[in-house]
Design an enzyme around this catalytic site. Structure first.
Site, PDB file in Angstrom:
ATOM      1  N   HIS A  64       0.838  -1.204   0.000  1.00 39.10           N
ATOM      2  CA  HIS A  64       0.000   0.000   0.000  1.00 39.10           C
ATOM      3  C   HIS A  64       0.876   1.260   0.000  1.00 39.10           C
ATOM      4  CE1 HIS A  64      -2.962  -2.747   2.315  1.00 39.10           C
ATOM      5  NE2 HIS A  64      -3.502  -2.555   1.135  1.00 39.10           N
ATOM      6  N   LYS A 104     -17.272  -7.961   6.709  1.00 33.07           N
ATOM      7  CA  LYS A 104     -15.975  -8.606   6.503  1.00 33.07           C
ATOM      8  C   LYS A 104     -15.314  -8.912   7.844  1.00 33.07           C
ATOM      9  CE  LYS A 104     -12.144  -7.941   3.349  1.00 33.07           C
ATOM     10  NZ  LYS A 104     -11.451  -6.946   2.532  1.00 33.07           N
ATOM     11  N   SER A 125      -2.831  -7.776   2.410  1.00 32.19           N
ATOM     12  CA  SER A 125      -3.123  -7.769   3.847  1.00 32.19           C
ATOM     13  C   SER A 125      -3.522  -9.166   4.311  1.00 32.19           C
ATOM     14  CB  SER A 125      -4.249  -6.782   4.151  1.00 32.19           C
ATOM     15  OG  SER A 125      -3.842  -5.477   3.841  1.00 32.19           O
ATOM     16  N   ARG A 180      -1.489  -5.779  -8.573  1.00 32.12           N
ATOM     17  CA  ARG A 180      -0.341  -6.628  -8.265  1.00 32.12           C
ATOM     18  C   ARG A 180      -0.012  -7.544  -9.427  1.00 32.12           C
ATOM     19  NH1 ARG A 180      -2.986  -7.434  -2.514  1.00 32.12           N
ATOM     20  NH2 ARG A 180      -4.728  -7.088  -3.907  1.00 32.12           N
TER      21      ARG A 180
HETATM   22  P1  ADP Z   1      -5.707  -6.210   0.285  1.00 34.23           P
HETATM   23  O1  ADP Z   1      -6.451  -6.744   1.457  1.00 34.23           O
HETATM   24  O2  ADP Z   1      -5.794  -7.094  -0.933  1.00 34.23           O
HETATM   25  O3  ADP Z   1      -4.320  -5.751   0.575  1.00 34.23           O
HETATM   26  P2  ADP Z   1      -6.989  -3.577   0.207  1.00 34.23           P
HETATM   27  O4  ADP Z   1      -8.470  -3.445   0.105  1.00 34.23           O
HETATM   28  O5  ADP Z   1      -6.381  -3.144   1.469  1.00 34.23           O
HETATM   29  O6  ADP Z   1      -6.580  -5.021  -0.215  1.00 34.23           O
HETATM   30  O7  ADP Z   1      -6.284  -2.840  -1.023  1.00 34.23           O
HETATM   31  C1  ADP Z   1      -6.588  -1.595  -1.486  1.00 34.23           C
HETATM   32  C2  ADP Z   1      -5.946  -1.420  -2.846  1.00 34.23           C
HETATM   33  O8  ADP Z   1      -4.533  -1.568  -2.738  1.00 34.23           O
HETATM   34  C3  ADP Z   1      -6.382  -2.437  -3.901  1.00 34.23           C
HETATM   35  O9  ADP Z   1      -6.456  -1.784  -5.153  1.00 34.23           O
HETATM   36  C4  ADP Z   1      -5.276  -3.443  -3.903  1.00 34.23           C
HETATM   37  O10 ADP Z   1      -5.156  -4.068  -5.163  1.00 34.23           O
HETATM   38  C5  ADP Z   1      -4.079  -2.542  -3.642  1.00 34.23           C
HETATM   39  N1  ADP Z   1      -2.962  -3.295  -3.060  1.00 34.23           N
HETATM   40  C6  ADP Z   1      -2.925  -4.003  -1.931  1.00 34.23           C
HETATM   41  N2  ADP Z   1      -1.716  -4.558  -1.735  1.00 34.23           N
HETATM   42  C7  ADP Z   1      -0.961  -4.193  -2.805  1.00 34.23           C
HETATM   43  C8  ADP Z   1       0.368  -4.471  -3.231  1.00 34.23           C
HETATM   44  N3  ADP Z   1       1.181  -5.266  -2.553  1.00 34.23           N
HETATM   45  N4  ADP Z   1       0.779  -3.928  -4.389  1.00 34.23           N
HETATM   46  C9  ADP Z   1      -0.046  -3.148  -5.114  1.00 34.23           C
HETATM   47  N5  ADP Z   1      -1.306  -2.854  -4.785  1.00 34.23           N
HETATM   48  C10 ADP Z   1      -1.760  -3.377  -3.661  1.00 34.23           C
END
Ligand code: ADP
Length: 159
Positions: A17, A41, A128, A90
């Site tokens: 993030h 969730k 996450s 990703r």
């Molecule tokens: P997650 O639980 O999959 O980490 P979130 O809802 O917190 O998802 O993610 C918010 C946004 O950040 C989404 O667009 C997700 O694809 C992106 N994201 C999460 N982790 C990464 C990463 N390692 N690299 C790039 N984008 C990411």
């Protein structure tokens, strides 16, 4: 003033993030990182804890603010007087889901633009939920999340 909203669960915030926020900061003047309040969730941390962890991780970044929001993303984006949503990609596996959300949001609010950023290679596998899974078995997450999040996870696990 180019304002963008970066919505997500951030449960918890990871280096993936933060990588996306860093990249977006080069293009936008203000980034509003918004924790999505989604009660159905199963979360590891409360919304307040997630907001606090993001704030600590982003301390000193003048362009970035952290909030939470409830309801439809398009309504929130309108309220923030912007049309730009940031998301991370990703791998190709993210595309189908992201494509669907972006298309639905555009149907609801035609002016909306979803902008995708790719993280550095080493974070392409990081989510996450991977962090939560490793944490569940008390594995080492120090390469995946900032030190204060490592501490918060350890405290949650009763280490
Ligand atoms: P997650 O639980 O999959 O980490 P979130 O809802 O917190 O998802 O993610 C918010 C946004 O950040 C989404 O667009 C997700 O694809 C992106 N994201 C999460 N982790 C990464 C990463 N390692 N690299 C790039 N984008 C990411």
């Amino acid at each position: 003033m180019r304002i963008a909203v970066y919505p997500g669960s951030f449960d918890p915030v990871t280096f993936g993030h933060l990588d996306i926020i860093e990249r977006a900061s080069k293009i936008f003047d203000r980034i509003i990182v918004s924790v999505f309040v989604h009660s159905t969730k199963k979360n590891m941390f409360t919304v307040e804890e997630r907001v606090a962890m993001l704030k600590t991780a982003l301390k000193g970044k003048k362009k970035v603010t952290v909030e939470c929001f409830e309801g439809l993303l398009v309504d929130y984006v309108k309220k923030k007087k912007t049309t730009v949503v940031i998301r991370g990609l990703r791998a190709i596996s993210d595309l189908e889901y992201e494509f669907q959300i972006a298309a639905v949001n555009r149907t609801l609010y035609p002016a909306i633009e979803t902008v995708f950023f790719m993280p550095r290679q080493r974070y392409t596998y990081l989510s996450s939920s991977v962090v939560r899974d490793i944490a569940h078995f008390r594995g080492d997450v120090s390469k995946l999340v900032p030190p204060h999040v490592v501490k918060a996870i350890a405290a949650r696990r009763g280490k």
